[in-house]
Design an enzyme around this catalytic site. Structure first.
Site, PDB file in Angstrom:
ATOM      1  N   THR A   1      49.678 -52.274  -9.684  1.00 41.30           N
ATOM      2  CA  THR A   1      50.980 -51.599  -9.779  1.00 41.30           C
ATOM      3  C   THR A   1      51.693 -51.820  -8.459  1.00 41.30           C
ATOM      4  O   THR A   1      51.054 -51.847  -7.409  1.00 41.30           O
ATOM      5  CB  THR A   1      50.757 -50.095 -10.021  1.00 41.30           C
ATOM      6  OG1 THR A   1      50.313 -49.930 -11.359  1.00 41.30           O
ATOM      7  CG2 THR A   1      52.026 -49.272  -9.808  1.00 41.30           C
TER       8      THR A   1
ATOM      9  N   ARG B   1      51.784 -45.297 -24.565  1.00 44.48           N
ATOM     10  CA  ARG B   1      51.348 -44.478 -23.421  1.00 44.48           C
ATOM     11  C   ARG B   1      52.338 -44.655 -22.257  1.00 44.48           C
ATOM     12  O   ARG B   1      52.722 -45.759 -21.910  1.00 44.48           O
ATOM     13  CB  ARG B   1      49.942 -44.914 -22.990  1.00 44.48           C
ATOM     14  CG  ARG B   1      49.389 -44.187 -21.764  1.00 44.48           C
ATOM     15  CD  ARG B   1      49.543 -44.992 -20.496  1.00 44.48           C
ATOM     16  NE  ARG B   1      48.898 -44.336 -19.348  1.00 44.48           N
ATOM     17  CZ  ARG B   1      49.058 -44.726 -18.097  1.00 44.48           C
ATOM     18  NH1 ARG B   1      49.806 -45.775 -17.816  1.00 44.48           N
ATOM     19  NH2 ARG B   1      48.461 -44.095 -17.113  1.00 44.48           N
TER      20      ARG B   1
HETATM   21  N1  ASP Z   1      49.807 -45.501 -11.963  1.00 44.31           N
HETATM   22  C1  ASP Z   1      49.740 -46.578 -12.927  1.00 44.31           C
HETATM   23  C2  ASP Z   1      49.687 -45.978 -14.302  1.00 44.31           C
HETATM   24  O1  ASP Z   1      48.946 -45.054 -14.517  1.00 44.31           O
HETATM   25  C3  ASP Z   1      48.553 -47.481 -12.736  1.00 44.31           C
HETATM   26  C4  ASP Z   1      48.286 -47.940 -11.316  1.00 44.31           C
HETATM   27  O2  ASP Z   1      48.925 -47.492 -10.387  1.00 44.31           O
HETATM   28  O3  ASP Z   1      47.414 -48.794 -11.129  1.00 44.31           O
HETATM   29  O4  ASP Z   1      50.341 -46.487 -15.188  1.00 44.31           O
END
Ligand code: ASP
Length: 341
Positions: free
Chosen positions: A197, A225
């Site tokens: 991310t 989701r």
């Molecule tokens: N926070 C992101 C999510 O839950 C995933 C991540 O940060 O790796 O979609």
């Protein structure tokens, strides 16, 4: 001990004096703020053979964002441009390289926020575009709304002339492999195995802050989701009176903890330094939900906060001609970059 790093005292770099700016809620007299663009490329594990590519990516992004800020004077441009670099880089879970849903599709989340006006834009379930962060900005600037999902978001993308890619264009071999691993292992925490991310925060010499976050979410997620990344206050927040934050990690925990807002509340109301705030809030979230994550932040004075409770988190920032980066606890590589990079 949880993972984090203490940032070194910064060198004295040329300081831009700002006029007193009067905007909305209060008059800000700010000086001695060093314009900075700080990015992250996700918290979790990074395979040893990918570390250099990931570092290269976050450094490129910080430099691109910094350059944009110099060119246009806009922190919003800085965070958008920085995130766009990472969305186009296969090593990160955003745009091209996004992880896949259980059905093998890409559904992306993004948000962007301008701390000078408390303006924001968010998208979720974005498909077939390279730059969801720019679509989030379009929601903010071109509509009367602040959050669009799925088909509505895609209609705006078409109307605003975004290139609509073929369905398979964002799907990579790596994301397909990861989905296979997910299906065999039947866990919901694959962000720990392959992070990516992306996010950025920026401040200019007048104390204007902005934040942006973009993600493909979690591997194997159910279609529909929504994670923390497109939610203002959870994955992203910016307010000139406190600072700017971008989060990464377990979205279901970050949104329940309202992580980014809590960090800035400590700075604004409890006089915490930004580093103390990111450490305490992430430690508390991790202890409460037994789920990990990472944060980057800049406070309204230009101080930086970087912290993660995962094994690694890639980050980089440019401040003046210094380009810093790291992935491990306590790591802080510095190079001096040319003025015209
Ligand atoms: N926070 C992101 C999510 O839950 C995933 C991540 O940060 O790796 O979609």
């Amino acid at each position: 001990m949880l993972h984090g790093l203490r940032l070194p005292q910064r060198l004295l770099l040329p300081i831009v004096k700002c006029q007193t700016i009067t905007w909305g809620r209060r008059s800000l007299a700010k000086d001695a703020i060093l314009p900075t663009v700080l990015v992250h490329g996700g918290a979790g594990h990074i395979d040893a053979d990918k570390v250099e590519c990931v570092k290269f990516g976050v450094k490129q992004a910080a430099q691109r964002g910094y350059k944009a800020m110099l060119e246009t004077g806009s922190t919003l441009d800085a965070v958008e441009q920085a995130v766009m670099v990472l969305e186009a880089d296969i090593h990160f879970n955003a745009g091209f390289g996004s992880v896949l849903t259980q059905d093998g599709n890409v559904e992306m989340d993004a948000s962007i926020m301008d701390g000078s006006r408390l303006e924001g834009g968010c998208v979720t379930m974005a498909r077939n575009i390279m730059h969801p962060i720019s679509l989030a900005r379009c929601v903010m600037e071109k509509t009367n709304y602040r959050f669009l999902a799925g088909d509505g978001a895609m209609r705006l993308a078409k109307e605003e002339g975004f290139e609509i890619l073929p369905k398979s264009a964002l799907i990579t071999e790596a994301s397909q492999k990861l989905l296979k691993v997910f299906k065999i292992s039947n866990t919901d925490t694959l962000y720990n195995v392959v992070p990516g991310t992306v996010g950025a925060v920026a401040i200019d010499a007048c104390g204007n802050v902005a934040a942006a976050t973009s993600t493909g979410g979690l591997t194997g997620k159910l279609s529909g989701r929504v994670g923390d990344s497109p939610i203002l206050g959870a994955g992203t927040y910016a307010d000139n009176e406190a600072g700017a934050v971008s989060a990464t990690g377990h979205g279901e925990s970050i949104m329940r903890y309202n992580l980014s807002s809590r960090v800035l509340a400590l700075v604004r109301h409890k006089d915490y330094s930004i580093q103390e705030a990111v450490e305490e809030m992430l430690q508390n979230m991790t202890a409460h939900f037994k789920q990990t994550g990472g944060l980057i932040a800049i406070d309204h004075r230009g101080q930086l906060g970087i912290y993660f409770t995962t094994e690694l988190m890639s980050w980089a920032y440019q401040q003046g001609n210094e380009l810093h980066c790291g992935v491990e606890v306590g790591e802080d590589e510095v190079v001096i970059v040319d003025d015209d990079t």
